[in-house]
Design an enzyme around this catalytic site. Structure first.
Site, PDB file in Angstrom:
ATOM      1  N   SER A 171     -23.318 -38.272  16.925  1.00 43.65           N
ATOM      2  CA  SER A 171     -23.421 -36.891  16.450  1.00 43.65           C
ATOM      3  C   SER A 171     -24.456 -36.701  15.346  1.00 43.65           C
ATOM      4  O   SER A 171     -24.815 -35.568  15.044  1.00 43.65           O
ATOM      5  CB  SER A 171     -22.060 -36.392  15.955  1.00 43.65           C
ATOM      6  OG  SER A 171     -21.702 -37.016  14.749  1.00 43.65           O
ATOM      7  N   LYS A 181     -21.113 -36.345   8.825  1.00 40.09           N
ATOM      8  CA  LYS A 181     -21.709 -35.033   9.114  1.00 40.09           C
ATOM      9  C   LYS A 181     -22.605 -34.621   7.955  1.00 40.09           C
ATOM     10  O   LYS A 181     -22.565 -35.197   6.877  1.00 40.09           O
ATOM     11  CB  LYS A 181     -20.628 -33.953   9.293  1.00 40.09           C
ATOM     12  CG  LYS A 181     -19.636 -34.222  10.406  1.00 40.09           C
ATOM     13  CD  LYS A 181     -20.250 -34.213  11.776  1.00 40.09           C
ATOM     14  CE  LYS A 181     -19.209 -34.590  12.834  1.00 40.09           C
ATOM     15  NZ  LYS A 181     -19.815 -34.889  14.106  1.00 40.09           N
TER      16      LYS A 181
END
Length: 191
Positions: free
Chosen positions: A54, A94
Site C-alpha cells: 500500500s 500510511k
C-alpha cells in the site's frame, strides 16, 4: 620443592581467576549494552517491518523501518505506523494526509486530494487515483486528536477512505517512520 609447586599453583589460579574476572566484566558490559538498546528501542524508537504494497513506491513489502516513538505528534505528510485491532491485527504503514481541525476532500474524477481548500502536491503516489470498489469517504472534517491517512499506492490501499479504518485516533500511532534499514539497497531516510 613442594613449596615451589604450591607457589606455581597459586600463580596459575590467580591467572585463571583473572581470566574469569575479565570475562565477568565483559559479560556485564554486554548485558548492560543490551538492556540499554532494548530500553531505547522500546521507549524512543522501534524497528518494524512493512507488510504489503500500500505504500509503493515509497516503501515495499518486507522493508524494515526505524520509527521515532517518544514525543512524536503526527504531522501532515509524515509516514506513520499505526495499529487498530478492529481493522487489522498487525501494524500498518500510511501517510498522514490531514490532522485534527483540517478538512479533506477527495475528487476521484480529477484524481486529487484537497486539504483545507488546497490541492495536495503528491509526487510520492504510485499512479493516478481511481475510485475504490468500496463505499469511500470523500469529504470529512478531521476532529482534534485524530488523523486521516492514505497509502501512497492509492489504488491498492485500505486507508481512511475505507469506513472500516476511517479516521484514526492519534493514540493508535506507534510512531513516525524515519529510515529504511533493510534491505540495504533501499537504505535511507523516508520522505
Amino acid at each position: 620443592m613442594p613449596l615451589a609447586k604450591e607457589k606455581e599453583t597459586q600463580e596459575e589460579l590467580s591467572s585463571g581467576d583473572s581470566l574469569k574476572l575479565d570475562l565477568y566484566f565483559w559479560l556485564q558490559a554486554l548485558v548492560m549494552a543490551l538492556v540499554a538498546l532494548i530500553l531505547i528501542f522500546t521507549m524512543v524508537g522501534r524497528i518494524i517491518g512493512v507488510d504489503g504494497s500500500s505504500m509503493v513506491p515509497t516503501l515495499h513489502d518486507h522493508d524494515m523501518l526505524l520509527l521515532q516513538s517518544l514525543g512524536y505528534e503526527p504531522k501532515q505528510g509524515d509516514v506513520v505506523v499505526l495499529t487498530k485491532d478492529s481493522f487489522l491485527p498487525q501494524p500498518i504503514v500510511k501517510r498522514v494526509i490531514a490532522t485534527g481541525g483540517q478538512t479533506v476532500e477527495i475528487d476521484y474524477r480529477a484524481g486529487t486530494v484537497t486539504v483545507d481548500g488546497v490541492v495536495l502536491d503528491e509526487p510520492y503516489i504510485n499512479e493516478a487515483m481511481q475510485e475504490p470498489y468500496f463505499e469511500s469517504i470523500t469529504s470529512v472534517e478531521v476532529p482534534e486528536g485524530s488523523i486521516f491517512v492514505m497509502g501512497d499506492n492509492r489504488n491498492n490501499s485500505s486507508d481512511s477512505r475505507d469506513p472500516r479504518l476511517g479516521l484514526v485516533d492519534e493514540r493508535y500511532v506507534l510512531g513516525r517512520a524515519l529510515f529504511i534499514l533493510l534491505p540495504f539497497q533501499n537504505f535511507g531516510a523516508i520522505e
